[in-house]
Design an enzyme around this catalytic site. Structure first.
Site, mmCIF file in Angstrom:
data_model
loop_
_atom_site.group_PDB
_atom_site.id
_atom_site.type_symbol
_atom_site.label_atom_id
_atom_site.label_comp_id
_atom_site.label_asym_id
_atom_site.label_seq_id
_atom_site.Cartn_x
_atom_site.Cartn_y
_atom_site.Cartn_z
ATOM 1 N N TYR A 52 0.850 -1.202 0.000
ATOM 2 C CA TYR A 52 0.000 0.000 0.000
ATOM 3 C C TYR A 52 0.885 1.252 0.000
ATOM 4 O O TYR A 52 1.655 1.485 0.930
ATOM 5 C CB TYR A 52 -0.969 0.009 1.190
ATOM 6 C CG TYR A 52 -2.041 -1.077 1.112
ATOM 7 C CD1 TYR A 52 -2.320 -1.733 -0.088
ATOM 8 C CD2 TYR A 52 -2.783 -1.441 2.222
ATOM 9 C CE1 TYR A 52 -3.300 -2.719 -0.170
ATOM 10 C CE2 TYR A 52 -3.768 -2.424 2.145
ATOM 11 C CZ TYR A 52 -4.010 -3.065 0.942
ATOM 12 O OH TYR A 52 -4.976 -4.048 0.873
ATOM 13 N N SER A 215 -13.256 -3.551 0.319
ATOM 14 C CA SER A 215 -14.006 -2.618 -0.550
ATOM 15 C C SER A 215 -15.527 -2.746 -0.361
ATOM 16 O O SER A 215 -16.264 -2.985 -1.331
ATOM 17 C CB SER A 215 -13.630 -2.826 -2.023
ATOM 18 O OG SER A 215 -12.322 -2.366 -2.263
ATOM 19 N N PRO A 216 -16.013 -2.556 0.853
ATOM 20 C CA PRO A 216 -17.443 -2.757 1.109
ATOM 21 C C PRO A 216 -18.370 -1.699 0.505
ATOM 22 O O PRO A 216 -19.588 -1.840 0.601
ATOM 23 C CB PRO A 216 -17.521 -2.745 2.642
ATOM 24 C CG PRO A 216 -16.330 -1.963 3.081
ATOM 25 C CD PRO A 216 -15.259 -2.246 2.086
ATOM 26 N N GLY A 220 -18.189 -3.689 -8.590
ATOM 27 C CA GLY A 220 -17.135 -4.185 -9.474
ATOM 28 C C GLY A 220 -15.786 -4.095 -8.773
ATOM 29 O O GLY A 220 -15.707 -3.812 -7.576
ATOM 30 N N VAL A 225 -17.736 3.939 -6.066
ATOM 31 C CA VAL A 225 -18.592 3.784 -4.888
ATOM 32 C C VAL A 225 -20.054 3.723 -5.348
ATOM 33 O O VAL A 225 -20.463 4.510 -6.190
ATOM 34 C CB VAL A 225 -18.363 4.982 -3.940
ATOM 35 C CG1 VAL A 225 -19.310 4.967 -2.752
ATOM 36 C CG2 VAL A 225 -16.912 4.995 -3.468
ATOM 37 N N PHE A 226 -20.837 2.805 -4.790
ATOM 38 C CA PHE A 226 -22.249 2.728 -5.193
ATOM 39 C C PHE A 226 -23.139 3.650 -4.361
ATOM 40 O O PHE A 226 -24.210 4.032 -4.788
ATOM 41 C CB PHE A 226 -22.769 1.280 -5.151
ATOM 42 C CG PHE A 226 -22.631 0.601 -3.808
ATOM 43 C CD1 PHE A 226 -23.522 0.859 -2.776
ATOM 44 C CD2 PHE A 226 -21.604 -0.300 -3.574
ATOM 45 C CE1 PHE A 226 -23.392 0.250 -1.541
ATOM 46 C CE2 PHE A 226 -21.459 -0.923 -2.341
ATOM 47 C CZ PHE A 226 -22.353 -0.650 -1.318
HETATM 48 N N1 LIG Z 1 -7.140 -8.065 -0.016
HETATM 49 C C1 LIG Z 1 -7.265 -7.344 -1.099
HETATM 50 O O1 LIG Z 1 -7.002 -7.794 -2.222
HETATM 51 C C2 LIG Z 1 -7.757 -5.926 -0.977
HETATM 52 C C3 LIG Z 1 -8.058 -5.178 -2.120
HETATM 53 C C4 LIG Z 1 -8.513 -3.872 -1.940
HETATM 54 C C5 LIG Z 1 -8.666 -3.328 -0.656
HETATM 55 N N2 LIG Z 1 -8.335 -4.083 0.429
HETATM 56 C C6 LIG Z 1 -8.488 -3.545 1.807
HETATM 57 O O2 LIG Z 1 -9.801 -3.067 1.948
HETATM 58 C C7 LIG Z 1 -9.762 -1.718 2.424
HETATM 59 C C8 LIG Z 1 -10.950 -0.981 1.911
HETATM 60 O O3 LIG Z 1 -10.878 -0.847 0.491
HETATM 61 P P1 LIG Z 1 -11.497 0.420 -0.228
HETATM 62 O O4 LIG Z 1 -10.836 1.645 0.264
HETATM 63 O O5 LIG Z 1 -11.533 0.139 -1.678
HETATM 64 O O6 LIG Z 1 -12.974 0.332 0.386
HETATM 65 P P2 LIG Z 1 -14.263 1.176 0.461
HETATM 66 O O7 LIG Z 1 -14.516 1.431 1.908
HETATM 67 O O8 LIG Z 1 -15.268 0.436 -0.331
HETATM 68 O O9 LIG Z 1 -13.989 2.563 -0.289
HETATM 69 C C9 LIG Z 1 -13.448 3.679 0.382
HETATM 70 C C10 LIG Z 1 -13.309 4.814 -0.599
HETATM 71 O O10 LIG Z 1 -14.623 5.211 -1.022
HETATM 72 C C11 LIG Z 1 -14.751 6.627 -0.806
HETATM 73 N N3 LIG Z 1 -16.148 6.978 -0.562
HETATM 74 C C12 LIG Z 1 -16.836 7.909 -1.271
HETATM 75 N N4 LIG Z 1 -18.083 7.988 -0.850
HETATM 76 C C13 LIG Z 1 -18.216 7.122 0.175
HETATM 77 C C14 LIG Z 1 -19.301 6.775 1.024
HETATM 78 N N5 LIG Z 1 -20.512 7.351 0.902
HETATM 79 N N6 LIG Z 1 -19.098 5.842 1.984
HETATM 80 C C15 LIG Z 1 -17.903 5.251 2.108
HETATM 81 N N7 LIG Z 1 -16.824 5.545 1.325
HETATM 82 C C16 LIG Z 1 -16.988 6.470 0.363
HETATM 83 C C17 LIG Z 1 -13.834 6.914 0.360
HETATM 84 O O11 LIG Z 1 -13.518 8.306 0.315
HETATM 85 P P3 LIG Z 1 -13.227 9.126 1.683
HETATM 86 O O12 LIG Z 1 -11.890 8.675 2.153
HETATM 87 O O13 LIG Z 1 -13.235 10.521 1.214
HETATM 88 O O14 LIG Z 1 -14.314 8.799 2.634
HETATM 89 C C18 LIG Z 1 -12.656 6.017 0.025
HETATM 90 O O15 LIG Z 1 -11.834 6.641 -0.964
HETATM 91 C C19 LIG Z 1 -8.416 -1.188 1.932
HETATM 92 O O16 LIG Z 1 -7.971 -0.076 2.685
HETATM 93 C C20 LIG Z 1 -7.549 -2.396 2.127
HETATM 94 O O17 LIG Z 1 -7.149 -2.451 3.486
HETATM 95 C C21 LIG Z 1 -7.903 -5.374 0.286
#
Ligand SMILES: NC(=O)c1ccc[n+]([C@@H]2O[C@H](COP(=O)([O-])OP(=O)(O)OC[C@H]3O[C@@H](n4cnc5c(N)ncnc54)[C@H](OP(=O)(O)O)[C@@H]3O)[C@@H](O)[C@H]2O)c1
Length: 305
Positions: A52, A215-216, A220, A225-226
């Site tokens: 990361y 990525s909750p 896709g 973000v949905f």
């Molecule tokens: N094992 C794997 O292969 C893998 C792959 C990917 C990720 N991960 C892990 O999963 C974690 C989460 O992944 P992710 O960051 O893609 O997840 P996410 O929680 O689905 O997405 C977060 C992103 O969405 C934005 N966002 C915009 N509107 C939002 C709303 N209404 N509610 C929530 N978020 C909103 C956030 O911006 P703001 O910051 O401005 O709120 C942030 O940039 C990563 O940090 C990592 O630790 C693991």
């Protein structure tokens, strides 16, 4: 914040956890605010990976809070290894050197959980087992798990590895549900019936491995973000209706949907916005009804047989 017990381990941690993939983009001051606010909300489990920000996320994390023993005791740190530039590497040498790099950047003596990030086609499970035993005996890593692995890949590792594999981190959101679709559409002819992950959800429950949902909020793979996205009016209307009912935000409802599953799934949210995390944490205080869970699933564009 309710707690979730991780796999067969003794670890009981906040059921909503914070992913630090996006932390490399923050200043130290911003990162400190994110981490302190998370801890104030009971979000005490932090997910990292060596890759990361090319190591920068781990570095900023520890520098921002001035990592020391008393802060370390308040949190659980998970990191991952195995992805390199252009290839995957589960060799003993790489696993050991990756952990040393993470320990140094995180400025800590131990990692609570180490995950293998993505399956390596050239995995030699005997080597992984040797690496894990060395890491366990030296005290550098307390628990182990995997990410993005299917059940047979886990079984292959388990044949050699002495320690329990307590976690499988997989993509899951109300808009990304292959592991649920196939279970609902058994023996049907259409696409949702396709088993893409060898029944990883049922396998994990049977084997007491905690699924962490990465990525909750994305639909896709990193497609966006949905929540609040005009491409998904039906889902957003339902999220907002339930948000009003439970007096939380639509994002909290999306996490409550994951937490409602009885398989003890731990969402890893990636927001770097403290206010948003505070709102999302409230998901732990509510429990959707069975009918509401299905209504959200259907509003996301799914059908039931
Ligand atoms: N094992 C794997 O292969 C893998 C792959 C990917 C990720 N991960 C892990 O999963 C974690 C989460 O992944 P992710 O960051 O893609 O997840 P996410 O929680 O689905 O997405 C977060 C992103 O969405 C934005 N966002 C915009 N509107 C939002 C709303 N209404 N509610 C929530 N978020 C909103 C956030 O911006 P703001 O910051 O401005 O709120 C942030 O940039 C990563 O940090 C990592 O630790 C693991």
């Amino acid at each position: 914040m309710k707690k979730v017990k991780l796999g067969t381990s003794e670890l009981e941690v906040g059921e909503v956890s914070l992913g630090c993939m996006r932390m490399s983009q923050l200043s130290h001051k911003e990162a400190a605010e994110v981490i302190e606010n998370a801890l104030d909300n009971g979000v005490n489990f932090f997910d990292h990976a060596d890759i990361y920000g090319a190591g920068k996320s781990e570095e900023i994390f520890s520098e921002a809070i001035g990592m020391n023993d008393s802060i370390r005791e308040k949190m659980y740190i998970q990191t991952k290894c195995g992805i390199r530039k252009g290839f995957f590497d589960f060799s003993k040498e790489h696993i050991l050197s990756s952990v040393d790099g993470s320990l140094k950047r995180l400025n800590t003596d131990y990692i609570d959980v180490l995950l293998l990030h993505r399956p390596d086609a050239l995995v030699e499970p005997e080597e992984v087992a040797e690496a894990f035993s060395e890491l366990k005996e030296s005290g550098k890593v307390r628990h182990f798990g995997v990410s993005n692995h299917n059940p047979m890949q886990v079984e292959l590792l388990k044949k050699y590895i002495k320690q329990d594999l307590i976690i499988n981190q997989l993509q899951l959101s109300v808009m990304f549900t292959p592991m649920i679709d196939s279970g609902l559409n058994v023996n049907m002819e259409d696409d949702p019936a396709i088993v893409r992950d060898s029944s990883v959800l049922d396998y994990s429950r049977l084997n007491n491995m905690t699924i962490q949902a990465w990525s909750p909020f994305q639909h896709g793979m990193f497609k966006g973000v949905f929540v609040g996205n005009e491409k998904f009016p039906e889902l957003n209307a339902k999220l907002q209706e339930l948000a009003a009912k439970y007096k939380v935000t639509d994002s909290a409802i999306a996490i409550a949907w994951i937490l409602r599953h009885p398989g003890n799934i731990q969402p890893i949210v990636g927001t770097m916005n403290p206010q948003r995390l505070t709102e999302i944490s409230k998901a732990s205080d509510i429990e959707l009804t069975r009918q509401e869970w299905y209504e959200l699933y259907l509003a996301a564009g799914n059908r039931l047989p």
